[in-house]
Write a protein that holds these residues in place. Structure first.
Motif, PDB file in Angstrom:
ATOM      1  N   VAL A  87       0.831  -1.193   0.000  1.00  0.00           N
ATOM      2  CA  VAL A  87       0.000   0.000   0.000  1.00  0.00           C
ATOM      3  C   VAL A  87       0.862   1.238   0.000  1.00  0.00           C
ATOM      4  O   VAL A  87       2.033   1.215   0.321  1.00  0.00           O
ATOM      5  CB  VAL A  87      -0.932   0.020   1.238  1.00  0.00           C
ATOM      6  CG1 VAL A  87      -1.812  -1.193   1.255  1.00  0.00           C
ATOM      7  CG2 VAL A  87      -0.125   0.110   2.518  1.00  0.00           C
ATOM      8  N   THR A 126     -13.641   7.432  -1.459  1.00  0.00           N
ATOM      9  CA  THR A 126     -14.173   6.112  -1.768  1.00  0.00           C
ATOM     10  C   THR A 126     -15.437   6.187  -2.618  1.00  0.00           C
ATOM     11  O   THR A 126     -15.743   5.261  -3.343  1.00  0.00           O
ATOM     12  CB  THR A 126     -14.507   5.350  -0.477  1.00  0.00           C
ATOM     13  OG1 THR A 126     -15.504   6.062   0.237  1.00  0.00           O
ATOM     14  CG2 THR A 126     -13.270   5.167   0.368  1.00  0.00           C
ATOM     15  N   PRO A 162     -11.235  -2.209  -4.548  1.00  0.00           N
ATOM     16  CA  PRO A 162     -10.235  -1.329  -3.972  1.00  0.00           C
ATOM     17  C   PRO A 162      -8.985  -1.305  -4.833  1.00  0.00           C
ATOM     18  O   PRO A 162      -8.793  -2.168  -5.688  1.00  0.00           O
ATOM     19  CB  PRO A 162      -9.955  -1.949  -2.601  1.00  0.00           C
ATOM     20  CG  PRO A 162     -10.379  -3.362  -2.735  1.00  0.00           C
ATOM     21  CD  PRO A 162     -11.480  -3.385  -3.731  1.00  0.00           C
ATOM     22  N   LEU A 213      -3.682  -2.729  -2.515  1.00  0.00           N
ATOM     23  CA  LEU A 213      -4.124  -3.435  -1.313  1.00  0.00           C
ATOM     24  C   LEU A 213      -4.037  -4.950  -1.459  1.00  0.00           C
ATOM     25  O   LEU A 213      -4.254  -5.663  -0.510  1.00  0.00           O
ATOM     26  CB  LEU A 213      -5.565  -3.056  -0.974  1.00  0.00           C
ATOM     27  CG  LEU A 213      -5.747  -1.714  -0.287  1.00  0.00           C
ATOM     28  CD1 LEU A 213      -7.220  -1.419  -0.104  1.00  0.00           C
ATOM     29  CD2 LEU A 213      -5.040  -1.687   1.050  1.00  0.00           C
ATOM     30  N   SER A 254      -0.301  -3.935   5.920  1.00  0.00           N
ATOM     31  CA  SER A 254      -1.049  -2.822   5.336  1.00  0.00           C
ATOM     32  C   SER A 254      -2.152  -2.382   6.282  1.00  0.00           C
ATOM     33  O   SER A 254      -2.739  -3.186   7.000  1.00  0.00           O
ATOM     34  CB  SER A 254      -1.647  -3.224   3.987  1.00  0.00           C
ATOM     35  OG  SER A 254      -2.614  -4.235   4.159  1.00  0.00           O
ATOM     36  N   ARG A 308      -5.650   0.203   6.538  1.00  0.00           N
ATOM     37  CA  ARG A 308      -6.632   1.014   5.828  1.00  0.00           C
ATOM     38  C   ARG A 308      -7.710   1.448   6.804  1.00  0.00           C
ATOM     39  O   ARG A 308      -8.191   0.646   7.611  1.00  0.00           O
ATOM     40  CB  ARG A 308      -7.263   0.237   4.680  1.00  0.00           C
ATOM     41  CG  ARG A 308      -8.347   1.054   3.955  1.00  0.00           C
ATOM     42  CD  ARG A 308      -8.881   0.331   2.746  1.00  0.00           C
ATOM     43  NE  ARG A 308      -9.888   1.145   2.065  1.00  0.00           N
ATOM     44  CZ  ARG A 308     -10.435   0.838   0.898  1.00  0.00           C
ATOM     45  NH1 ARG A 308     -10.064  -0.257   0.282  1.00  0.00           N
ATOM     46  NH2 ARG A 308     -11.338   1.620   0.354  1.00  0.00           N
ATOM     47  N   THR A 318     -11.424   3.834   6.829  1.00  0.00           N
ATOM     48  CA  THR A 318     -12.430   4.447   5.966  1.00  0.00           C
ATOM     49  C   THR A 318     -13.547   5.036   6.808  1.00  0.00           C
ATOM     50  O   THR A 318     -14.005   4.414   7.765  1.00  0.00           O
ATOM     51  CB  THR A 318     -13.028   3.402   4.996  1.00  0.00           C
ATOM     52  OG1 THR A 318     -11.982   2.778   4.269  1.00  0.00           O
ATOM     53  CG2 THR A 318     -14.000   4.057   4.020  1.00  0.00           C
ATOM     54  N   SER A 338     -10.899   7.404   2.461  1.00  0.00           N
ATOM     55  CA  SER A 338     -10.062   6.356   3.035  1.00  0.00           C
ATOM     56  C   SER A 338      -8.620   6.806   3.119  1.00  0.00           C
ATOM     57  O   SER A 338      -8.173   7.650   2.334  1.00  0.00           O
ATOM     58  CB  SER A 338     -10.131   5.076   2.185  1.00  0.00           C
ATOM     59  OG  SER A 338     -11.412   4.509   2.222  1.00  0.00           O
ATOM     60  N   TRP A 354      -4.573   5.085   3.618  1.00  0.00           N
ATOM     61  CA  TRP A 354      -3.767   3.877   3.622  1.00  0.00           C
ATOM     62  C   TRP A 354      -2.434   4.155   4.285  1.00  0.00           C
ATOM     63  O   TRP A 354      -1.895   5.271   4.196  1.00  0.00           O
ATOM     64  CB  TRP A 354      -3.506   3.380   2.205  1.00  0.00           C
ATOM     65  CG  TRP A 354      -4.713   2.835   1.518  1.00  0.00           C
ATOM     66  CD1 TRP A 354      -5.178   1.561   1.514  1.00  0.00           C
ATOM     67  CD2 TRP A 354      -5.640   3.583   0.711  1.00  0.00           C
ATOM     68  NE1 TRP A 354      -6.323   1.451   0.774  1.00  0.00           N
ATOM     69  CE2 TRP A 354      -6.629   2.677   0.263  1.00  0.00           C
ATOM     70  CE3 TRP A 354      -5.726   4.931   0.320  1.00  0.00           C
ATOM     71  CZ2 TRP A 354      -7.677   3.071  -0.554  1.00  0.00           C
ATOM     72  CZ3 TRP A 354      -6.765   5.316  -0.475  1.00  0.00           C
ATOM     73  CH2 TRP A 354      -7.742   4.388  -0.904  1.00  0.00           C
ATOM     74  N   ALA A 407     -13.422  -4.710   4.119  1.00  0.00           N
ATOM     75  CA  ALA A 407     -13.050  -4.086   5.377  1.00  0.00           C
ATOM     76  C   ALA A 407     -13.632  -4.874   6.523  1.00  0.00           C
ATOM     77  O   ALA A 407     -14.638  -5.536   6.392  1.00  0.00           O
ATOM     78  CB  ALA A 407     -13.533  -2.643   5.421  1.00  0.00           C
TER      79      ALA A 407
END
Length: 931
Positions: free
Chosen positions: A745, A752, A761, A765, A781, A783, A785, A819, A821, A901
């Protein structure tokens, strides 16, 4: 003793789900669907294809056999085989003929093997974990587009390597006693195994049995259309062009193994087959069409006519995989992997400071009582955990499956030392939660408030992620005069962290005194039973008003618990008979008092109707009515939410001849005030006796900032009110937070928007779910959101054990539908224990005085030794089916899994986002004491 399928036999329904009738699309051909319906399917169906997860088959292919169907059918077959080969102690052996021609259900297996009254809740929950992890492979960014994990793109050798690796990780995690992680890896392995038969041409080659070498890496797969080691190119074409939805003759006359290409990565070479179906971009490139057998619908599966044959082989192969694990783990280890037991685990967290002598003795006595009383019975605890704490330390954790070892370790604990009153209680509790199996009870004995109150929210989330119930037994120490300040027994502030954790977990805090601790500790055994909570109206004591609850025909062994400075109370039945606070036998039941804690066990049978409890007390006493329960997880604001509820026991009638009971509405209530937030109708998802219900919860309904509870309202068979409450409250978490292993990422922000970005995505990712190796750095990674208003958040990371952990994302501002990352680096030292489990926790919390509650994500990883050459051996037990019910009449059941998610609880796929739709799974065991 395999039994062949019988097409005329009724379909088996998965043990923790129910049959769902065809809805929305019915059996309408996709070629006749309008663009609006196809758009709906595009938003709801996963972009990657495999045997459908159950919920999607409702929309696209109602007659299809799904990943969950295959997984649970295989598990039940192997469980029945285990029961047939291991007769129950003190009971008659099971007979195969008793199960022929019957639907195979977990409840029926448990009744036949253990006897009536032994719940299969933990077994069904374990199967649910495996099934959800299976289906999640089509949604998770690290797996959904990886051809190696689905036997796509002719990567059959690589797929076999990943399959065997996932099975090995299952074995390692199970032996490390992290069965949650083991079930996740098992689900991933079964997904790949089942995809082989749907995505390759094994069925088209005329094979009638599973591939004999797929689970054994040292054996050859056979002739492949592409060299798995890329030593030489194989350019032979495999498919001809097909412009129709159904492509029964598009495979060329090849005699080697191949599989279809999906999407654009990797690109499809000329002449090669596509996966096919509506979501496959490669299927529009010559040669068009595809070869997948995922469903009965030609719009999604060009080889739909072979779906049942592929599903049969996938089921047989899944049975082989379960049998292989049983062989390697042994019957005991395999039973623990799938929780094939009605028993819970026993976990104690003990304050060992000098003032705790009576409490420690009480814990020893009660633990000894449980061990001796349940030894050799189906309710003997399967796992024991002990964590001591004092001032200023806590731990180490002691875990065992041997009751004698547990008793010996507990007996060696002595009350020593002292210090200031606050102790490291929550740190010890967190350690216990990390080592306690899901759906267990944890008992905390202390006489001090927590020094580590900052852990409160994290421990709350961990209790819900682990689905464990925590009970605190807190005593007043009259001898504490030199080392600790005196406190009041019911201090409203000092013990608030305990109250918060108990509330979140469905447990309770019991304040008592040293002279009562042994009697109060006796509730440990009672608390380890499966119970349901009956709603009270009003939910809290209001001076001058009685608390009202309803008794229906399904209740037995009801208990009333009252805790506080109570001067009097009266429990009144519908006929006006009163049971007061006097100890001993009364007209309605038996009353026991331990200081400020009363427990009234009501006599059976109870009079049906409306009951009242009148309480006179100082302050606000707590009242709980229970019957001899599963947690809720957290939705996210701004998303339409579908609530799926599983209710066990609806097949029982209160009186012979009565109709089946049913629930009609779900009620949301504010916690702790009890104000009604909304009421939504429930729709049965299939036959009522199966107990699967659904409701749609609007974003407006879930706009509350505080916790809320869920209640079900309906009628029993006699027309009386049926009222059940979830034992745990639920909170709306502000963001979706996930952490993944080896995700590639970048650091940055991305809007989003609506559904497409959520279902697809960015490629950064994606990445294989790796494992940890000593002396390496593992990139993770991250994330986060937001689907609601702007939020300023700080992110913190923790790891257990204490490895070095760094992150490049520590603070972020998220706008609506935005979102972020980031990357986390985990340093695995050379000294890391092989075959051990590492837990990473990421917390997102509002800055400074923000009212935004923290959100937590948990990721479990394995530290693996190099794989031995002979990773898996052939099973010692029969790997054939005992019962198979995959027939043309087999209708699927509902399965909803996490999308890309984790709903704030990574690794626990009950909440998920798919096309902007958030779904709650298996709000199960709103149970009663089934006869």
């Amino acid at each position: 003793c395999p039994v062949t399928p019988r097409p005329s036999r009724p379909a088996r329904r998965p043990s923790n789900q129910v049959h769902v009738s065809a809805m929305l699309l019915g059996a309408v051909s996709l070629s006749h669907l309008g663009p609006s319906v196809l758009l709906l399917l595009q938003l709801l169906l996963p972009p990657a294809s495999a045997f459908f997860p159950n919920i999607w088959s409702l929309l696209a292919a109602p007659g299809s056999i799904t990943h969950q169907d295959l997984t649970e059918e295989a598990a039940l077959n192997v469980t029945l085989q285990l029961f047939l080969e291991q007769p129950p102690p003190g009971r008659h052996p099971l007979r195969l003929e008793d199960f022929l021609g019957r639907t195979l259900l977990a409840d029926d297996l448990f009744v036949a093997y253990f006897g009536p009254g032994f719940p299969s809740r933990r077994f069904r929950a374990a199967l649910g974990e495996v099934s959800r992890a299976n289906a999640a492979q089509d949604f998770l960014p690290t797996s959904k587009n990886n051809p190696d994990l689905h036997f796509d793109a002719e990567r059959l050798g690589e797929g076999r390597t990943r399959l065997v690796g996932a099975l090995r990780e299952t074995l390692v995690a199970a032996r490390a006693l992290d069965h949650t992680l083991a079930r996740q890896r098992l689900g991933a392995a079964l997904h790949a195994l089942q995809d082989f038969y749907s995505h390759s041409n094994w069925v088209e080659l005329g094979k009638q049995q599973p591939h004999p070498h797929l689970l054994w890496p040292r054996q050859e797969l056979g002739s492949l259309a592409q060299d798995p080691y890329h030593l030489f190119p194989v350019d032979d074409p495999t498919c001809s062009d097909c412009e129709e939805l159904s492509c029964p003759e598009n495979l060329l006359g090849i005699t080697f193994l191949t599989s279809g290409y999906f999407g654009t990565h990797p690109s499809k070479p000329p002449g090669k087959c596509s996966h096919g179906g509506h979501f496959d971009r490669s299927s529009s490139q010559p040669p068009r069409g595809g070869i997948n057998k995922d469903s009965t619908s030609p719009g999604f599966s060009p080889h739909h006519m072979l779906h049942l044959q592929a599903a049969k082989l996938a089921l047989l192969a899944s049975i082989q995989a379960f049998s292989l694990l049983r062989s390697r783990l042994g019957d005991s280890g395999f039973s623990r992997l799938l929780d094939i037991t009605p028993a819970s685990s026993l976990s104690f967290v003990l304050d060992t400071t000098g003032s705790m002598g009576e409490e420690i003795n009480a814990a020893k006595i009660q633990a000894r009582h449980i061990v001796e009383q349940r030894r050799g019975s189906p309710m003997e605890p399967v796992h024991y955990v002990l964590v001591p704490f004092h001032d200023p330390g806590f731990g180490p954790v002691f875990t065992t499956s041997d009751p004698d070892s547990f008793w010996q370790q507990l007996n060696e604990i002595q009350a020593l030392g002292g210090g200031d009153e606050p102790e490291m209680c929550l740190s010890a509790l967190e350690l216990a939660l990390l080592h306690t199996p899901p759906l267990s009870d944890i008992f905390v004995f202390t006489d001090a408030s927590p020094k580590d109150a900052f852990l409160t929210n994290r421990v709350e989330s961990l209790t819900q992620e682990r689905r464990c119930r925590v009970t605190f037994l807190v005593t007043e120490d009259p001898s504490r005069v030199q080392h600790r300040a005196r406190r009041e027994v019911l201090s409203p502030l000092r013990f608030e962290p305990y109250e918060a954790v108990a509330l979140a977990s469905g447990g309770e805090v019991i304040f008592t005194k040293d002279q009562h601790i042994r009697d109060v500790a006796a509730i440990v055994g009672d608390s380890m039973a499966d119970v349901v909570t009956l709603p009270l109206e009003p939910p809290v004591v209001v001076p001058g008003r009685p608390l009202v609850f309803s008794v229906d025909g399904l209740l037995q062994r009801v208990t009333v618990r009252i805790h506080g400075e109570v001067s009097s109370f009266c429990i009144r039945n519908p006929a006006g008979v009163c049971q007061d606070q006097e100890e001993g036998e009364g007209p309605l039941g038996h009353t026991r008092r331990f200081g400020q804690f009363w427990m009234v066990t009501m006599n059976d049978p109870l009079q049906k109707g409306t009951w009242e409890i009148q309480v006179t007390a100082k302050g606000t006493p707590r009242v709980r009515v229970q019957d001899h329960c599963c947690p809720l997880l957290s939705p996210v604001p701004g998303l339409q939410t579908q609530l799926l509820v599983e209710v066990t026991g609806l097949g029982s009638r209160g009186d012979p001849g009565d109709p089946l009971p049913h629930f009609s509405h779900v009620v949301l209530r504010d916690v702790p005030k009890g104000a009604e937030l909304g009421r939504v109708p429930l729709e049965p998802m299939g036959p009522r006796e199966r107990g699967l219900l659904g409701a749609s919860l609007s974003p407006t309904l879930l706009s509350t900032a505080g916790p809320f509870s869920l209640e079900l309202i309906g009628q029993d068979g006699g027309g009386r009110v049926l009222h059940r409450a979830a034992p745990q409250p639920c909170s709306v978490v502000p963001v979706l937070l996930e952490v993944r292993c080896k995700g590639k990422v970048r650091l940055g922000l991305k809007r989003t928007g609506a559904a497409p970005p959520l279902t697809r995505p960015p490629p950064q990712l994606s990445g294989p779910p790796g494992f940890l190796a000593p002396g390496t750095q593992a990139p993770l990674s991250l994330r986060i959101t937001s689907f609601s208003g702007p939020q300023d958040l700080d992110l913190r990371t923790f790891v257990n054990p204490s490895f070095a952990l760094t992150s490049n994302l520590s603070r972020v501002r998220l706008e609506h539908n935005e979102s972020a990352w980031g990357r986390v680096w985990l340093e695995v030292p050379d000294s890391a224990a092989l075959d051990s489990v590492v837990t990473v926790t990421v917390t997102a919390m509002g800055r400074e005085a923000s009212l935004v509650p923290p959100t937590h994500a948990f990721l479990r990883l394995l530290v693996l030794a190099p794989a031995p050459q002979d990773q898996l051996a052939a099973p010692a037990h029969s790997s054939g089916p005992v019962l198979i019910t995959a027939s043309p009449d087999f209708l699927p059941s509902t399965l909803v899994t996490r999308g890309m998610a984790g709903g704030g609880l990574a690794g626990h796929p009950r909440w998920g986002t798919v096309g902007g739709v958030l779904l709650l799974l298996g709000l199960s065991s709103w149970c009663h004491n089934s006869p």
